[in-house]
Design a protein around this motif. Sequence first.
Motif, PDB file in Angstrom:
ATOM      1  N   SER A  37      29.112  26.608 -14.890  1.00  0.00           N
ATOM      2  CA  SER A  37      30.337  26.253 -14.694  1.00  0.00           C
ATOM      3  C   SER A  37      30.932  27.334 -13.721  1.00  0.00           C
ATOM      4  N   THR A  62      43.008  21.747 -15.604  1.00  0.00           N
ATOM      5  CA  THR A  62      42.022  20.618 -15.552  1.00  0.00           C
ATOM      6  C   THR A  62      42.395  19.241 -14.712  1.00  0.00           C
ATOM      7  N   CYS A  81      35.587  22.261 -23.210  1.00  0.00           N
ATOM      8  CA  CYS A  81      35.950  23.119 -22.281  1.00  0.00           C
ATOM      9  C   CYS A  81      34.765  24.336 -22.292  1.00  0.00           C
ATOM     10  N   SER A 122      29.094  24.304 -18.256  1.00  0.00           N
ATOM     11  CA  SER A 122      28.891  22.927 -17.855  1.00  0.00           C
ATOM     12  C   SER A 122      27.615  22.613 -18.374  1.00  0.00           C
ATOM     13  N   ALA A 178      37.721  18.077 -20.855  1.00  0.00           N
ATOM     14  CA  ALA A 178      37.440  18.955 -19.772  1.00  0.00           C
ATOM     15  C   ALA A 178      36.627  18.236 -18.811  1.00  0.00           C
ATOM     16  N   ASP A 179      36.770  18.235 -17.565  1.00  0.00           N
ATOM     17  CA  ASP A 179      36.249  17.558 -16.412  1.00  0.00           C
ATOM     18  C   ASP A 179      34.735  17.477 -16.420  1.00  0.00           C
ATOM     19  N   ILE A 180      34.075  18.670 -16.694  1.00  0.00           N
ATOM     20  CA  ILE A 180      32.683  18.520 -16.610  1.00  0.00           C
ATOM     21  C   ILE A 180      31.916  17.741 -17.411  1.00  0.00           C
ATOM     22  N   ASN A 229      32.108  14.069 -17.347  1.00  0.00           N
ATOM     23  CA  ASN A 229      31.213  13.742 -16.352  1.00  0.00           C
ATOM     24  C   ASN A 229      29.793  13.716 -17.059  1.00  0.00           C
ATOM     25  N   ASN A 230      29.393  14.679 -17.783  1.00  0.00           N
ATOM     26  CA  ASN A 230      28.175  14.722 -18.457  1.00  0.00           C
ATOM     27  C   ASN A 230      27.942  13.651 -19.503  1.00  0.00           C
TER      28      ASN A 230
END
Lengths: 467, 194
Positions: free
Chosen positions: A130, A198, B77, B80, B102-104, B107-108
Motif C-alpha cells: 500500500s 478514501t 483499511c 494492501s 477501504a479501496d484496496i 478490490n481484493n
Amino acid sequence: MAGKTLFDKIWEKHVVTTIPDGPEVFYIDVQYIHEVTSPQAFDGLRKRGIPVFNTKQIVATPDHNVPTLEQHLPIKNDLSRKQVDQLIKNCADFGIELYGLNHPYQGIVHVVGPELGITKPGMTMVCGDSHTSTHGAFGCIAFGIGTSEVEQVLATQCLLQTKPKRMRINIEGELQKGVYSKDIILYLIAKLTAGGGTGYFIEFAGSAIRSLSMESRMTICNMSIEMGARGGLIAPDDTTFNYVKGRKFAPQGADFDKAVTEWKKLFSDADAVFEAEFTYDAADIAPMITYGTNPGMGIKISENVPNSKDIKDVKEQESFDKALEYMGFHSGDKLIGKPVNYVFVGSCTNARIEDFRIVAEVVKGRQKAANVKAYIVPGSKQVEKQIYAEGIDKVLEAAGFQIRQPGCSACLAMNDDKVPAGEYCVSTSNRNFEGRQGPGARTLLASPATAAATAINGYITDVRDLI
Amino acid sequence: MEKFISLTTTAVPLSIENIDTDQIIPARFLKATTRDGFGENLFRDWRYNSDNTPKDFVLNDKKYSGKILAAGKNFGCGSSREHAAWAIHDAGFKVVISSFFADIFKNNALNNGLLPITVSPEFLQKIFNAVEANPKAEIKVDLENQIVQIVASGEKEAFEINAYKKVCMINGFDNIDYLLSIKDKIKEYEAKRA
C-alpha cells in the motif's frame, strides 16, 4: 472546458481502452515486487502457462522478511528464507531483475526505486504494497495493489481501474522549528481521519510543500494511504529534476534535458477542478504523535489525549475506548514524560539519508537512555553506505546506537525486530495498528526527530526542548 | 473464481470501526507462498491469547454463524495484503457488509469472489440489531437486483456495484482473462507510445 489536474494529465496518457459501463484498462510503466505479495501471482502465471509481458518493466527486491543483522548468513527463520528463496527462483524463471540480499541496490522497494532513478515524473507505478503511494512525490500515479492485480500486471502490464476522485491539500507558509514532513502528514491525517481520503487521489501543494526536499515529499505521499487515499502526488519541479539527475536509471545528457521539458508540463492547470480541496497554515503544525491504534489518532505532542466523552457517535466512542485500552492510556493523559523502552527509526516512511541526518543532529554529543532499545534501520544498502560515508555512524555509535542492515524491520515485525507485548515504541513508521510491531506492542508514530529525542531521554519528549 | 448470484444466510456481527488488514491477518502469517489456509488465522490476535487459548470474541461465540460478516465503517483499511480477503473467504464468508470500505480491500475482495456490500450507517445498525437480538436472523443478498434484506422484518436497502464487477461476480470471471484477451490492443498502445 475546465483545465486538467496533474492527476488527470498522467491518467489520460495511460488509458489503453475503456470498457463500456466499466473500468478503464490502465497501463503501468513500472511494477515493483517483493517477496511477500508476489509468490501467488507467479504461481498463477505458471498455472496458466504464460510469461511475464514485459520483464524490463518489473524490478524486484526482498524487504519485508529480511533480517537486519548478519544478512550475509542464510536467513534463520525457515518460512522467511523460503519466501525470499521463492522470489529468487521466480525472478530467475521469469527473467526479472532482482536486487537480492547483499546486492548493493537491495532495500525497501519504495526507497530503492527513487534512489536508482527508476521512479521518474509522469509514470504509473504499482506494487503489492500500500505504501507504493511514496513514488507520487515525483509526480507519478503510484498505488498499492493486491496479489491478483500483481499477477494481472505481470501478465499484461495493465490493470482494470476506475478513475478515483481528485483532492488537493495546500499547505501554505513556513514550518516551525522542530516540525518535519512527518508532522505535516500526521497533522493532515488527524484532521481528515483515517478514512477521509478514501476514493480520492490527493495532490499535495502549496508553498510549504514546495519548500520540501524529495525525501520529505516522499514521507508525505507515503502516508497518503493512511487517510484511505489511493495515493498522493506532488507536481515535479526543480527539486525533483535535480534529485533524479545523474541517478543510475535516469536519462542522461541531452535525453535528460528532453525529459525535463516534458516533465515541466506536469502540473494542475489554474482552472483545474478538484472534488475536494483543503488549505492549512504551516505555522499551525507542531511536532505530532499518535496515541491510538490508527494513524488518524494523532495530536500535537504538547496536547493531551482527547476525552472519550467528547465523542458524540456511540460506535466511534466504543472504538476510541477500545484503542485507549489497548494503548494503556486514558482520556486527558499527557504524553510528554511517559517512559518508552523502544524506539524505531526506519521503514519506507522515514529511512532515507535525510532522516538519519536529522537523528544524528539531535543525538550528537548526547547519550541514549539506558532503558531504551533502539532499532536504527536504513532503508537501503545505498542509504547504509551513505550513513558510513558521512560519518553519521560515528555520531550514532558514540551516542550508544547500533546501525542495522536494510529492510522493513520493526515496521511490521515480520522478522525478529519486534516490540514485546505491552511495551511502548516511538516509531518513525506509518502504522500504529494493534500488534503491528509485534503481538501486544503499543506504537506511537512520530518524526525521526521526535524518535531521536525520546531515545535520548527514555520518555516521550518534545524535540524542540533539545534543539 | 466462484460465481455469486444470491445468498440467504445468518451473519456474524463485528461492530468495530476502522478494522485494518493487520487485524484481519497479522503480518507474521503472511509467509506462506500459496493462497490456502489463511482462514485459521483470521483475526488471530482478537480470537486467541498468546498461549492459543480463545478470547471473548464474536468469532469464538458459537451462537453466531453464517456466510456474512457485518463490520463497522472503514473496514479493511491499511495494508494492501490480499491475504486479508483470502482469510475471510477461507473462513467461509461470501459477503462482507459495512457502511464504508477501504479501496484496496474492496478490490481484493471482488477479485476473489468475496462480495463487499456498502450500506448506509442506519441500515448497518439495523443488521447489527437484528443479528444481536436473534443470532439466527437471516440476511438475504440478491446481487442480480442489488438488494440486501433482513429477512424477518423485510427491511431492505439497495446497494451499488460497478456494472462490470457485477458481471464478473455473477459469472465468476477474472479480470486477468479479460486483460489477456486484449493483449494485441495493449501492444498497439505500447507501439504508439514508443
